[in-house]
Design an enzyme around this catalytic site. Structure first.
Site, PDB file in Angstrom:
ATOM      1  N   ASP A 110      46.998  38.882  68.455  1.00 55.04           N
ATOM      2  CA  ASP A 110      46.062  38.619  69.551  1.00 55.04           C
ATOM      3  C   ASP A 110      45.825  37.122  69.730  1.00 55.04           C
ATOM      4  O   ASP A 110      45.711  36.632  70.866  1.00 55.04           O
ATOM      5  CB  ASP A 110      44.741  39.347  69.304  1.00 55.04           C
ATOM      6  CG  ASP A 110      44.139  39.083  67.927  1.00 55.04           C
ATOM      7  OD1 ASP A 110      44.837  38.548  67.040  1.00 55.04           O
ATOM      8  OD2 ASP A 110      42.946  39.419  67.736  1.00 55.04           O
ATOM      9  N   ASP A 130      37.625  33.639  70.774  1.00 52.65           N
ATOM     10  CA  ASP A 130      37.733  35.077  71.047  1.00 52.65           C
ATOM     11  C   ASP A 130      36.631  35.803  70.276  1.00 52.65           C
ATOM     12  O   ASP A 130      36.597  35.785  69.045  1.00 52.65           O
ATOM     13  CB  ASP A 130      39.116  35.594  70.624  1.00 52.65           C
ATOM     14  CG  ASP A 130      39.370  37.019  71.088  1.00 52.65           C
ATOM     15  OD1 ASP A 130      38.417  37.698  71.507  1.00 52.65           O
ATOM     16  OD2 ASP A 130      40.531  37.460  71.028  1.00 52.65           O
TER      17      ASP A 130
END
Length: 260
Positions: A110, A130
């Protein structure tokens, strides 16, 4: 049409991507024990509700930070979509960017996808934040190389740890203390909200400031993840919010391979 799957520690996100554009997305709690058949029943209904069919899916691309979830997702692709799943970061979909860290193989998929998408959308050096199970801060340089970052406990994880370890503390919603901007709470709930929320804002601002000082060049701060919007209202540290950064990275990775 591409079925992109982002398997995170807390949630799996499924998205239909057509021509690089995200047409729709769905979210389900991550459970490595969930079988391909269970995914298929749930997903088939959602695809039809959006006016598509399984036949519209020509490829499946999986990004995962949960190795135990991968097998059943691969079975889902083979059994119900009649395709062999592509895996982000593996041939023929290698990352295509430099991972300038000590152990490139350990960087979460990710985070690499976020780096790819952020660099494609924003010039110069970037700090990508994030907000997931963990909160990650990643430096992407002006050439698009991933240079490293920071991993901190996610805000939900921090709250869970606090509530489980202290018997008398109640579970509260994660939100800015309502009605006033005083950091000093007058009730237990207000004090918890202040510690969790403003403590997290202070951590974000402090870590970004330290990263910017170390990078020693102008940087833009890009945030993604469900809580980015919540914090954006109470700090000026973000330059842009990209809610679908990881999915955008999957779309770019797939599009780049298809072009070759």
């Amino acid at each position: 049409m591409l079925l992109a799957i982002d398997a995170g520690n807390t949630n799996l996100v499924f998205a239909l991507i057509d021509g690089g554009r995200i047409r729709t997305r769905w979210r389900i709690a991550t459970d490595p024990r969930r079988t391909a058949d269970e995914y298929a029943v749930w997903l088939h209904q959602l695809i039809e509700l959006e006016g598509f069919t399984r036949a519209d899916v020509t490829d499946v691309l999986i990004s995962t930070v949960v190795p135990r979830a991968l097998h059943n997702l691969q079975v889902l692709a083979a059994k119900y979509f009649r395709v062999e799943a592509l895996i982000a970061g593996r041939a023929p979909l290698e990352w295509g960017i430099e991972l300038d860290v000590v152990s490139p193989a350990t960087v979460g998929a990710d985070r690499v996808l976020n780096a790819i998408a952020a660099h494609a959308a924003h010039p110069g050096d970037l700090i990508v934040i994030d907000f997931g199970t963990a909160t990650t801060f990643d430096w992407v340089d002006g050439g698009g190389a991933y240079k490293g970052g920071i991993i901190a406990p996610g805000i939900n994880l921090s709250l869970d740890a606090l509530v489980s370890a202290a018997a008398k503390l109640p579970r509260i919603a994660i939100e800015a203390p309502a009605g006033h901007f005083s950091v000093i709470g007058r009730t237990t709930e207000e004090q918890m909200q202040s510690g969790i929320f403003w403590g997290y804002v202070a951590m974000i601002e402090g870590l970004v400031a330290r990263m910017q000082a170390e990078i020693a060049r102008p940087t833009r701060v890009i945030s993604t993840g469900g809580l980015a919007v919540l914090f954006d209202s109470h700090t000026s540290v973000f330059d842009a919010i990209e809610p679908d950064l990881t999915l955008q990275g999957l779309a770019l990775l797939y599009g780049r391979a298809a072009a070759h």
